[in-house]
Motif scaffolding. Structure first.
Motif, PDB file in Angstrom:
ATOM      1  N   GLY A 187      -9.449  -8.273  -0.847  1.00 44.57           N
ATOM      2  CA  GLY A 187      -8.368  -7.553  -1.497  1.00 44.57           C
ATOM      3  C   GLY A 187      -8.853  -6.763  -2.701  1.00 44.57           C
ATOM      4  O   GLY A 187      -9.698  -7.231  -3.462  1.00 44.57           O
ATOM      5  N   ARG A 238     -12.692  -6.181  -8.019  1.00 43.53           N
ATOM      6  CA  ARG A 238     -12.135  -5.210  -8.961  1.00 43.53           C
ATOM      7  C   ARG A 238     -13.134  -4.095  -9.228  1.00 43.53           C
ATOM      8  O   ARG A 238     -14.342  -4.266  -9.074  1.00 43.53           O
ATOM      9  N   ASP A 277      -8.082  -5.587  -6.240  1.00 46.32           N
ATOM     10  CA  ASP A 277      -7.169  -6.011  -7.303  1.00 46.32           C
ATOM     11  C   ASP A 277      -7.855  -5.866  -8.648  1.00 46.32           C
ATOM     12  O   ASP A 277      -9.012  -6.283  -8.807  1.00 46.32           O
ATOM     13  N   GLY A 328      -9.338  -8.977  -9.913  1.00 45.83           N
ATOM     14  CA  GLY A 328     -10.197  -9.676  -8.961  1.00 45.83           C
ATOM     15  C   GLY A 328     -11.281 -10.488  -9.640  1.00 45.83           C
ATOM     16  O   GLY A 328     -11.756 -10.137 -10.719  1.00 45.83           O
ATOM     17  N   GLY A 375       0.895  -2.794  -5.810  1.00 49.17           N
ATOM     18  CA  GLY A 375      -0.375  -3.372  -5.392  1.00 49.17           C
ATOM     19  C   GLY A 375      -0.222  -4.063  -4.051  1.00 49.17           C
ATOM     20  O   GLY A 375       0.664  -3.739  -3.258  1.00 49.17           O
ATOM     21  N   ILE A 376      -1.065  -5.031  -3.781  1.00 45.89           N
ATOM     22  CA  ILE A 376      -0.996  -5.775  -2.521  1.00 45.89           C
ATOM     23  C   ILE A 376       0.207  -6.715  -2.565  1.00 45.89           C
ATOM     24  O   ILE A 376       0.425  -7.423  -3.549  1.00 45.89           O
ATOM     25  N   SER A 423      -6.196   1.773 -14.465  1.00 46.67           N
ATOM     26  CA  SER A 423      -5.804   1.768 -13.054  1.00 46.67           C
ATOM     27  C   SER A 423      -6.094   3.130 -12.450  1.00 46.67           C
ATOM     28  O   SER A 423      -6.191   4.133 -13.154  1.00 46.67           O
ATOM     29  N   CYS A 448      -5.695 -13.015   1.845  1.00 53.54           N
ATOM     30  CA  CYS A 448      -7.012 -12.498   1.441  1.00 53.54           C
ATOM     31  C   CYS A 448      -7.963 -13.651   1.118  1.00 53.54           C
ATOM     32  O   CYS A 448      -7.560 -14.664   0.546  1.00 53.54           O
ATOM     33  N   PHE A 459     -10.955 -11.410  -3.908  1.00 56.37           N
ATOM     34  CA  PHE A 459     -10.530 -10.137  -4.481  1.00 56.37           C
ATOM     35  C   PHE A 459     -11.666  -9.517  -5.290  1.00 56.37           C
ATOM     36  O   PHE A 459     -12.441 -10.227  -5.943  1.00 56.37           O
ATOM     37  N   ARG A 501      -1.438 -10.852   0.030  1.00 57.39           N
ATOM     38  CA  ARG A 501      -2.377 -11.457  -0.934  1.00 57.39           C
ATOM     39  C   ARG A 501      -2.761 -12.858  -0.492  1.00 57.39           C
ATOM     40  O   ARG A 501      -3.922 -13.268  -0.628  1.00 57.39           O
TER      41      ARG A 501
END
Length: 249
Positions: A177, A219, A179, A182, A205-206, A228, A214, A217, A211
């Motif tokens: 995922g 990032r 994120d 993460g 988001g997810i 972001s 997953c 995660f 989520r």
């Protein structure tokens, strides 16, 4: 293959790629005011493939087009093919590569979805999975934004995204995922094996249910005041990191 309707493909490069990919085009309409090497290239490809084409006044193009960026050319299609998850996995098997799949979780903006499909093609992903509900489909805007990549990149549209993820897991894929919170930065995560990268929509988001499916995660590192990225930009950064790692392996 699963069939769905697609009314038009618009723009010079998307139409050329659609012809090259043997999509079921009923007829190509070209403005009689449209000129240039790309138009000549499309006409030559259409003749070679036996695709009918016709020169028409610009008003006819505007009448047929569903976007404002038609560049004087519109291809009318009867249908486009969605694939199954198994088709995507078989594509990786045929290429003798570890599966690399993109899951777009509720990406409703067709421009974002088109950009994700375009990057998926550029980075060698074997396919994209989208849900049937609360998601853009492969429509003319998606096709145009993908710059024709939607003609070459398999897209599976599934009724249950969780079930699709379970099918991927049963075939040895890790679900990764994207994120901002993460546990690993993307450069520290191993993205070289069989993976599916999940990208969520902007804002939400997810989704919570996805989520939960997953495995881990990742990032993207940030160094500025804004923390972001646009959904398609974030997806592109992560896909290219996966490509970088895979080429180094």
């Amino acid at each position: 293959m699963i069939k769905t309707e697609l009314t038009t493909i618009e723009g010079r490069n998307p139409v050329f790629e659609a012809v090259a990919a043997n999509l079921p085009i009923e007829k190509i309409y070209i403005s009689n005011k449209a000129y240039g090497s790309q138009i000549s290239k499309i006409i030559a490809a259409a003749k070679e493939k036996g695709v009918p084409f016709k020169a028409v006044p610009p008003d006819k193009i505007d009448e047929l087009a569903k976007t404002e960026a038609n560049q004087g050319i519109v291809a009318v299609c009867a249908e486009v093919s969605y694939v199954t998850v198994a088709d995507i996995l078989n594509r990786a098997k045929e290429k003798q590569e570890p599966p690399f799949v993109i899951i777009a979780d509720e990406i409703t903006d067709p421009h974002n979805l088109g950009a994700i499909i375009r990057t998926a093609n550029c980075t060698g992903a074997h396919g994209v999975i989208i849900p049937k509900n609360r998601s853009a489909g492969v429509n003319p805007v998606v096709f145009k934004t993908s710059a024709g990549a939607a003609a070459h990149t398999p897209v599976a549209r599934v009724g249950n995204l969780t079930q699709a993820m379970n099918e991927l897991k049963e075939n040895g894929l890790w679900i990764t995922g994207a994120d901002m919170a993460g546990e690993q930065e993307m450069c520290d995560a191993d993205l070289t094996g069989p993976i599916a990268l999940v990208v969520g929509s902007e804002g939400r988001g997810i989704t919570k249910k996805i989520r939960a499916g997953c495995d881990f995660f990742v990032r993207i590192p940030m160094a500025g005041e804004i923390n972001s990225l646009n959904a398609s930009v974030a997806a592109a950064v992560l896909m290219y990191e996966a490509l970088r790692q895979r080429r180094l392996k």
